[in-house]
Design an enzyme around this catalytic site. Structure first.
Site, PDB file in Angstrom:
ATOM      1  N   HIS A 155       1.340  10.943  33.920  1.00  0.00           N
ATOM      2  CA  HIS A 155       2.187  11.363  35.034  1.00  0.00           C
ATOM      3  C   HIS A 155       1.476  12.371  35.931  1.00  0.00           C
ATOM      4  O   HIS A 155       0.472  12.963  35.544  1.00  0.00           O
ATOM      5  CB  HIS A 155       3.517  11.929  34.527  1.00  0.00           C
ATOM      6  CG  HIS A 155       3.402  12.893  33.390  1.00  0.00           C
ATOM      7  ND1 HIS A 155       3.192  12.480  32.095  1.00  0.00           N
ATOM      8  CD2 HIS A 155       3.472  14.242  33.337  1.00  0.00           C
ATOM      9  CE1 HIS A 155       3.152  13.533  31.298  1.00  0.00           C
ATOM     10  NE2 HIS A 155       3.307  14.623  32.021  1.00  0.00           N
ATOM     11  N   HIS A 209      -2.237  13.568  33.898  1.00  0.00           N
ATOM     12  CA  HIS A 209      -2.460  13.817  32.476  1.00  0.00           C
ATOM     13  C   HIS A 209      -1.447  13.065  31.627  1.00  0.00           C
ATOM     14  O   HIS A 209      -0.494  12.477  32.150  1.00  0.00           O
ATOM     15  CB  HIS A 209      -2.356  15.311  32.183  1.00  0.00           C
ATOM     16  CG  HIS A 209      -0.951  15.835  32.272  1.00  0.00           C
ATOM     17  ND1 HIS A 209      -0.322  16.082  33.462  1.00  0.00           N
ATOM     18  CD2 HIS A 209      -0.036  16.141  31.304  1.00  0.00           C
ATOM     19  CE1 HIS A 209       0.909  16.523  33.237  1.00  0.00           C
ATOM     20  NE2 HIS A 209       1.116  16.568  31.932  1.00  0.00           N
ATOM     21  N   HIS A 242       0.113  13.250  27.156  1.00  0.00           N
ATOM     22  CA  HIS A 242       0.089  14.034  25.911  1.00  0.00           C
ATOM     23  C   HIS A 242       0.891  13.336  24.823  1.00  0.00           C
ATOM     24  O   HIS A 242       1.612  12.382  25.089  1.00  0.00           O
ATOM     25  CB  HIS A 242       0.614  15.451  26.138  1.00  0.00           C
ATOM     26  CG  HIS A 242       1.692  15.543  27.177  1.00  0.00           C
ATOM     27  ND1 HIS A 242       2.959  15.093  26.962  1.00  0.00           N
ATOM     28  CD2 HIS A 242       1.659  16.002  28.460  1.00  0.00           C
ATOM     29  CE1 HIS A 242       3.683  15.296  28.058  1.00  0.00           C
ATOM     30  NE2 HIS A 242       2.918  15.832  28.990  1.00  0.00           N
ATOM     31  N   ARG A 266      -0.351  19.780  39.327  1.00  0.00           N
ATOM     32  CA  ARG A 266      -0.696  19.761  37.903  1.00  0.00           C
ATOM     33  C   ARG A 266      -1.386  18.433  37.743  1.00  0.00           C
ATOM     34  O   ARG A 266      -0.781  17.391  37.965  1.00  0.00           O
ATOM     35  CB  ARG A 266       0.557  19.862  37.024  1.00  0.00           C
ATOM     36  CG  ARG A 266       0.333  19.493  35.543  1.00  0.00           C
ATOM     37  CD  ARG A 266      -0.650  20.450  34.889  1.00  0.00           C
ATOM     38  NE  ARG A 266      -0.692  20.310  33.437  1.00  0.00           N
ATOM     39  CZ  ARG A 266      -1.538  19.546  32.766  1.00  0.00           C
ATOM     40  NH1 ARG A 266      -2.435  18.800  33.421  1.00  0.00           N
ATOM     41  NH2 ARG A 266      -1.516  19.513  31.451  1.00  0.00           N
ATOM     42  N   GLU A 322       8.136  14.993  26.933  1.00  0.00           N
ATOM     43  CA  GLU A 322       8.289  16.127  27.875  1.00  0.00           C
ATOM     44  C   GLU A 322       9.583  15.997  28.657  1.00  0.00           C
ATOM     45  O   GLU A 322       9.841  14.978  29.282  1.00  0.00           O
ATOM     46  CB  GLU A 322       7.091  16.132  28.836  1.00  0.00           C
ATOM     47  CG  GLU A 322       7.249  17.040  30.048  1.00  0.00           C
ATOM     48  CD  GLU A 322       6.063  16.909  31.000  1.00  0.00           C
ATOM     49  OE1 GLU A 322       4.914  16.871  30.533  1.00  0.00           O
ATOM     50  OE2 GLU A 322       6.287  16.815  32.227  1.00  0.00           O
ATOM     51  N   GLU A 380      -0.410  23.620  25.953  1.00  0.00           N
ATOM     52  CA  GLU A 380      -0.879  23.167  27.266  1.00  0.00           C
ATOM     53  C   GLU A 380      -2.367  22.800  27.232  1.00  0.00           C
ATOM     54  O   GLU A 380      -2.846  21.987  28.009  1.00  0.00           O
ATOM     55  CB  GLU A 380      -0.653  24.300  28.279  1.00  0.00           C
ATOM     56  CG  GLU A 380      -1.027  23.987  29.691  1.00  0.00           C
ATOM     57  CD  GLU A 380      -0.154  22.908  30.283  1.00  0.00           C
ATOM     58  OE1 GLU A 380       0.879  23.235  30.841  1.00  0.00           O
ATOM     59  OE2 GLU A 380      -0.514  21.721  30.175  1.00  0.00           O
TER      60      GLU A 380
HETATM   61 MN    MN Z   1       3.093  16.602  31.102  1.00  0.00          MN
END
Ligand code: MN
Ligand code: MN
Length: 440
Positions: free
Chosen positions: A194, A149, A151, A146, A155, A216
């Protein structure tokens, strides 16, 4: 059987002759539902509102005891088999309660690049009442990333299977890297960038965010960041020539294949002058290695993780609850909204949400549940295998109010007068919190 099909016409018809009453109109007065199907607990029996099973019932009907009636219109039996209490609600249900169930199987899957994985999400777009939390189920094939990124939401994640390497760099420059297995937990605060990479067996994890409308699609990506900066600015910023950025990706990567992570994690250590995040500042918790918090007779259990043991996740309190066949998570409520996720088994919940309103919903593996704060709920195992459910709260410690403990510790005369119960009944209420009530 009458079907909603138009017979082929053999002769021209003047539409004007079809308007309204005419003695020549034909009425087909025949039974529209030739076969009635019933589950045992739908009929007039003492346990009328017990869990329904339509397994082996050819033609399920929306009937509970004296209420309801047969269905003659179009319907899809597969939904009814999965949601018997929605199709034929207990007679105790009343009024309107915001929807509290979303099967992730109905969320469109976002596909990653080159078979590297996928994700699917639940948020207020598909469960409008779930305003405080949202969930994303993500699968990464062996070695897949993944991409890097960050946000705006916090999380919290539970690894569901496989193993994964995660890393993050905090605002003060301290950093972390760790490997996690099924049953372990991580937390990344809003704004902290992360990375997530599946180890050699692949991984699937459930992410929970503390914003109900989290998506997402709204994360900040390293690939997009670089693609959107003038290359002259990148060269200046990183002290390298413009040509160094010739091959940067022009599109988002999101989920993509990677070079396999070295099995020895220390080979990937990067030393920060601000230090490594350890102890109470850690962003990972090896929850799989923690013993159960409560063991209940008959094979049920409760395992709690909250900021008292995982301080970084300062408002995420969770319980991983195993409910043996025939057992039931007791009737209770919380002072926080609850986001929950069914990892295994079949269950039902009745949400009582004041003003006389109550609704019963069925949950299957992959179902998300959402219970408003202070609304009572139980989780009844309606199947033949254990139910495993994750309850997540926005709270600085895990807590609930047990209805049986509340009433057992209230002067008994008050309880007897209020609920028209005998002294013997109230005296039998347990003073200890039950968490899960064993099979009878
Ligand atoms: Mn994340
Ligand atoms: Mn709960």
């Amino acid at each position: 059987m009458a079907l909603l099909l138009v017979p082929a016409l053999t002769a021209p018809v003047d539409p004007a002759s079809l308007l309204g009453y005419s003695p020549s109109n034909v009425v087909l007065d025949e039974d529209t539902v030739p076969v009635h199907g019933f589950a045992a607990t739908q009929a007039d029996v003492p346990n009328l509102d017990a869990p329904l099973s339509f397994t082996g019932v050819d033609n399920p009907q929306p009937i509970r005891g004296p209420k309801g009636g047969t269905i003659a219109g179009p319907h899809t039996t597969e939904y009814e088999l999965l949601n018997p209490d929605v199709f034929a609600p207990p007679t105790t249900d009343h009024g309107a309660v915001p929807n509290a169930e979303w099967p992730l199987d109905l969320s469109p899957v976002k596909l990653g690049l080159d078979r590297a994985g996928w994700s699917r999400q639940q948020n207020t777009a598909n469960l409008p009442g779930a305003t405080a939390m949202a969930g994303i189920d993500m699968r990464l094939e062996p070695g897949a990333y993944r991409e890097l990124h960050w946000h705006r939401a916090n999380e919290w994640a539970l690894v569901m299977n496989g193993s994964v390497r995660v890393s993050a760099v905090d605002t003060d420059g301290s950093n972390t890297i760790d490997d996690l297995n099924a049953g372990d937990v991580w937390f990344f605060p809003s704004g902290v960038p992360h990375s997530i990479q599946a180890l050699s067996g692949g991984v699937e994890f459930m992410l929970i965010f503390d914003e109900g409308d989290f998506s997402e699609d709204a994360t900040f990506l390293a690939s997009e960041l670089f693609a959107t900066q003038p290359k002259e600015v990148l060269a200046h910023n990183f002290h390298v020539p413009i040509s160094a950025f010739e091959n940067i990706p022009s599109d988002a990567l999101f989920i993509f294949p990677g070079t396999p992570a070295p099995s020895n994690i220390s080979e990937q250590n990067v030393t920060s002058p601000a230090g490594f995040k350890t102890g109470n500042s850690s962003y990972t918790f090896h929850f799989s290695e923690l013993p159960n918090t409560h063991e209940i007779a008959g094979g049920s259990s409760v395992k709690i993780i909250d900021p008292t043991i995982f301080p970084a996740a300062s408002m995420f309190s969770a319980a991983l609850v195993t409910i043996a066949p025939g057992a039931m998570r007791e009737i209770h409520w919380h002072s926080s909204d609850e986001w929950n996720f069914f990892l295994r088994g079949q269950a039902r919940i009745t949400v009582y949400n004041s003003q006389g309103n109550a609704k019963t919903l069925d949950y299957n593996p992959g179902s998300v549940g959402y219970i408003p704060s202070d609304a009572t709920h139980y989780i009844e195992n309606t199947g033949n295998e254990p139910v495993v459910v994750l309850e997540v709260l926005q709270a600085d410690h895990f807590s609930d109010v047990s209805v049986s403990q509340w009433l057992a510790l209230t002067p008994h005369q008050i309880v007897q007068d209020t609920l028209s119960l005998s002294a013997e009944t109230v005296d039998a209420f347990p003073v200890e919190k039950q968490y899960v009530v064993p099979a009878q």
